[in-house]
Structure formats: structure tokens, C-alpha cells
Design a protein around this motif. Structure first.
Motif, PDB file in Angstrom:
ATOM      1  N   GLN A 296       2.553 -46.426  -3.485  1.00 45.20           N
ATOM      2  CA  GLN A 296       2.684 -46.685  -4.934  1.00 45.20           C
ATOM      3  C   GLN A 296       4.102 -46.366  -5.411  1.00 45.20           C
ATOM      4  OE1 GLN A 296      -0.403 -44.209  -6.564  1.00 45.20           O
ATOM      5  NE2 GLN A 296      -2.030 -45.582  -5.893  1.00 45.20           N
ATOM      6  N   SER A 297       4.602 -45.245  -4.915  1.00 41.00           N
ATOM      7  CA  SER A 297       5.926 -44.789  -5.312  1.00 41.00           C
ATOM      8  C   SER A 297       7.011 -45.783  -4.871  1.00 41.00           C
ATOM      9  CB  SER A 297       6.166 -43.431  -4.663  1.00 41.00           C
ATOM     10  OG  SER A 297       7.040 -42.685  -5.432  1.00 41.00           O
ATOM     11  N   LEU A 298       6.769 -46.436  -3.748  1.00 35.90           N
ATOM     12  CA  LEU A 298       7.764 -47.369  -3.193  1.00 35.90           C
ATOM     13  C   LEU A 298       7.319 -48.819  -3.356  1.00 35.90           C
ATOM     14  CD1 LEU A 298       8.411 -45.311   0.065  1.00 35.90           C
ATOM     15  CD2 LEU A 298      10.101 -45.688  -1.736  1.00 35.90           C
ATOM     16  N   SER A 299       6.506 -49.059  -4.392  1.00 35.16           N
ATOM     17  CA  SER A 299       5.973 -50.421  -4.538  1.00 35.16           C
ATOM     18  C   SER A 299       7.147 -51.388  -4.721  1.00 35.16           C
ATOM     19  CB  SER A 299       5.009 -50.511  -5.708  1.00 35.16           C
ATOM     20  OG  SER A 299       5.739 -50.298  -6.899  1.00 35.16           O
ATOM     21  N   GLY A 300       6.954 -52.597  -4.187  1.00 34.38           N
ATOM     22  CA  GLY A 300       8.062 -53.558  -4.230  1.00 34.38           C
ATOM     23  C   GLY A 300       8.877 -53.521  -2.946  1.00 34.38           C
ATOM     24  N   HIS A 301       8.597 -52.536  -2.074  1.00 32.67           N
ATOM     25  CA  HIS A 301       9.285 -52.468  -0.775  1.00 32.67           C
ATOM     26  C   HIS A 301       8.297 -52.705   0.358  1.00 32.67           C
ATOM     27  CE1 HIS A 301      13.140 -51.093  -2.323  1.00 32.67           C
ATOM     28  NE2 HIS A 301      12.431 -50.405  -3.206  1.00 32.67           N
ATOM     29  N   LYS A 302       8.802 -53.291   1.423  1.00 27.43           N
ATOM     30  CA  LYS A 302       7.940 -53.596   2.574  1.00 27.43           C
ATOM     31  C   LYS A 302       7.849 -52.363   3.479  1.00 27.43           C
ATOM     32  CE  LYS A 302       8.540 -56.976   5.692  1.00 27.43           C
ATOM     33  NZ  LYS A 302       9.444 -58.024   6.152  1.00 27.43           N
TER      34      LYS A 302
END
Length: 309
Positions: A296-302
Motif C-alpha cells: 500500500q505504501s509503495l502503490s504505483g510501483h511494481k
């Protein structure tokens, strides 16, 4: 013709430190692999790969024959017939794309080769490492030889020091464990040689050298010991320290747009980031005690999970 598969690798701990005799721990990563192939294809990738193999053959022809000798004639014939390295391993991502190619060439064309099936004494491991170091130096300047070694043997390797390496047993993964080691895709291709030369330039400074010894290597060695013992609590505390040191002293190796994410992990304790390979792009390694939270914290990253705690 289709050769056996050789896998990518991940150096969990030890990047840069192993140049100066820190411990290191490298594990095979079976998600990516490559194999030598000869079939009639005129795809752009196969043509490019074949072209670079031609240059590589010239290099191998001049390697010290006392170290390793190859069946050069067969290799030349195969390359002339269009052989290429068919690989899913992303280049410039710190997961050993050239290492897998080196392992494949050694496996097929080296004479009197050390095989995976024999009793791998420390001497044999070191001999293989020095052969691979010489073979891989063609691709990005000075190579430690560890990537091809890992790819060739497909077992975890513990580096105690330059002259002391051994096959390592790592604790089994916890299926469904909340904690994880993961790869974060920076979306940028990294180049090893320029990063290593920044590091070597920094090594000329007294302050950088003592930071490396007193902080970077100290925490790296502790992380390796913790990981092998399965001491997760201590591992995360040491990984946090290591992540801090890297953010302070290895900034050029971290792509600019990840500086804030790096900091955020340290402030929230939701994840800790570290370099994967030489940095400058490619993958970044992440450690978290709660992968769902980190996601969730790094959403938008693969993100790709490599190991579960």
C-alpha cells in the motif's frame, strides 16, 4: 540446439562491501533465466545478441589458457551459425544478466570444466570464481565472478571474504509469511561501470573508507549472520541501519526519484530499501515485516516477492 537454463541471481547483502572484503550472500532467482540457442530466427534481439557474442569470442580467445581454455573452434562455428543467448533476465537491473551468459558459455565450451556434480571444495569454488571473474570482466570492467558462479551452481553462496566462499544453506521460506524480501522496479536501466567508478573515486577519501568499514560493512556482516540464523528481529534492525547508511553515503547510486521513498520507509518502518547490485537504476531491494502494508505504501510501483519470512 537449445542449451540448459541458467538463472538470474540476487545479491541479498554485500554490494560494494564485497569489493572490500565484507560478507555477502547471493541467492539464485528462478523467475528469470537464459539459454544458448541456435535456431533460424532473425529477430532483432537474436541478431544483437549474436553480434555481441562475436565480440565476446574474440575476448575469450585471448584469456589466459592456464586459467581456462575453451573449445574455441566449435564456439566460433556456433556463433557463425547464428547462436544467441535467449534470455528473460533484464539487463542493467542488478540480477545478473551477463552472469547467466558467462555460466552458459563455460558450461558448454570450457575444457576440463568443474561440474556442479562433483564435490565442491572451497578450492574448486575459488577456482571457478576466478575463471568467471576473468570471463565476466568483458562486460563491465572488473567483475568479482560471483554472478556467474551463482548462476552456474544455482545454489545460495555465502561470501565470508574474497578468498573464503562456501555453499550456504538458507532458512526455508515461510509459506504465507507476512514478512518479505521484495524487488522494487525503478523503471530505469542501471549501468554497473559508472557506479563502480564513483565508488572507487569515493574510496580515495579517508572519511568514506572509515564509514565503509565502521558502518556499512559492520551492518552488512550482521545482516548476513541474522539472515542465515533466521533471526528476523535482529535482521530488520540491522537492515534499517544499513538502509540509513546507504541513503547518507551512496546517494548517487539511488535514482533521485527514490530518495523520498527511501526516507519514508525509514520514518514509517513499513519497509527498508537497499541497493540491489550496483544501483543507478534497475531493481531496488526491499525488506518488510508486513508485505501488504509495504504494498500500500509503495502503490504505483511494481513489486516482486523474492523470499517470505
Amino acid at each position: 540446439m537449445k542449451g540448459p537454463l541458467f538463472y538470474s541471481k540476487i545479491l541479498l547483502f554485500g554490494e560494494y562491501g564485497i569489493i572490500k572484503d565484507s560478507k555477502g550472500l547471493s541467492i539464485p532467482y528462478n523467475f528469470y533465466n537464459g539459454a544458448l540457442k541456435k535456431n533460424d530466427t532473425d529477430s532483432e534481439i537474436a541478431i544483437q545478441s549474436n553480434k555481441s557474442l562475436k565480440a565476446y569470442v574474440d575476448y575469450l580467445e585471448n584469456i589466459n589458457p592456464e586459467l581456462v581454455s575453451f573449445d574455441i573452434e566449435t564456439l566460433k562455428e556456433d556463433v557463425a551459425a547464428g547462436m544467441y543467448f535467449d534470455s528473460s533476465i533484464p539487463q542493467g537491473y542488478g540480477v545478473g544478466s551477463s552472469g547467466a551468459l558467462v555460466a552458459a558459455i563455460y558450461d558448454r565450451y570450457a575444457q576440463n570444466k568443474i561440474t556442479v556434480l562433483e564435490n565442491l571444495t572451497r578450492e574448486k569454488l575459488l577456482q571457478l570464481k576466478s575463471v568467471f571473474s576473468e570471463m565476466e570482466s568483458f562486460f563491465h570492467g572488473k567483475s568479482s565472478g560471483l554472478d556467474p558462479l551463482n548462476s552456474y551452481l544455482s545454489i545460495p553462496i555465502l561470501i565470508n571474504s574474497k578468498d573464503n566462499i562456501e555453499a550456504a544453506g538458507i532458512p526455508s521460506q515461510k509459506a504465507g509469511g507476512k514478512g518479505a524480501v521484495f524487488l522494487l522496479d525503478s523503471g530505469i536501466v542501471g549501468e554497473t561501470a559508472p557506479m563502480v567508478s564513483i565508488f572507487m573515486e569515493n574510496m580515495k577519501q579517508e572519511g568514506f573508507r572509515s564509514m565503509l568499514k565502521d558502518q556499512f560493512i559492520k551492518h552488512t556482516d550482521a545482516c548476513v549472520d541474522d539472515f542465515l540464523k533466521g533471526d528476523v528481529k535482529s535482521l530488520f534492525s540491522n537492515t534499517k541501519q544499513l538502509s540509513k547508511v546507504v541513503l547518507s553515503h551512496f546517494k548517487p547510486m539511488i535514482p533521485k526519484q527514490f530518495h523520498d521513498l527511501w526516507k519514508k520507509g525509514l520514518e514509517t518502518n513499513e519497509y527498508y530499501l537497499k541497493l540491489c547490485g550496483s544501483g543507478g537504476g534497475g531493481y531496488i531491494l526491499g525488506f518488510t515485516e508486513d508485505f501488504e502494508k509495504a504494498k500500500q505504501s509503495l502503490s504505483g510501483h511494481k513489486l516482486e516477492v523474492v523470499y517470505n519470512f
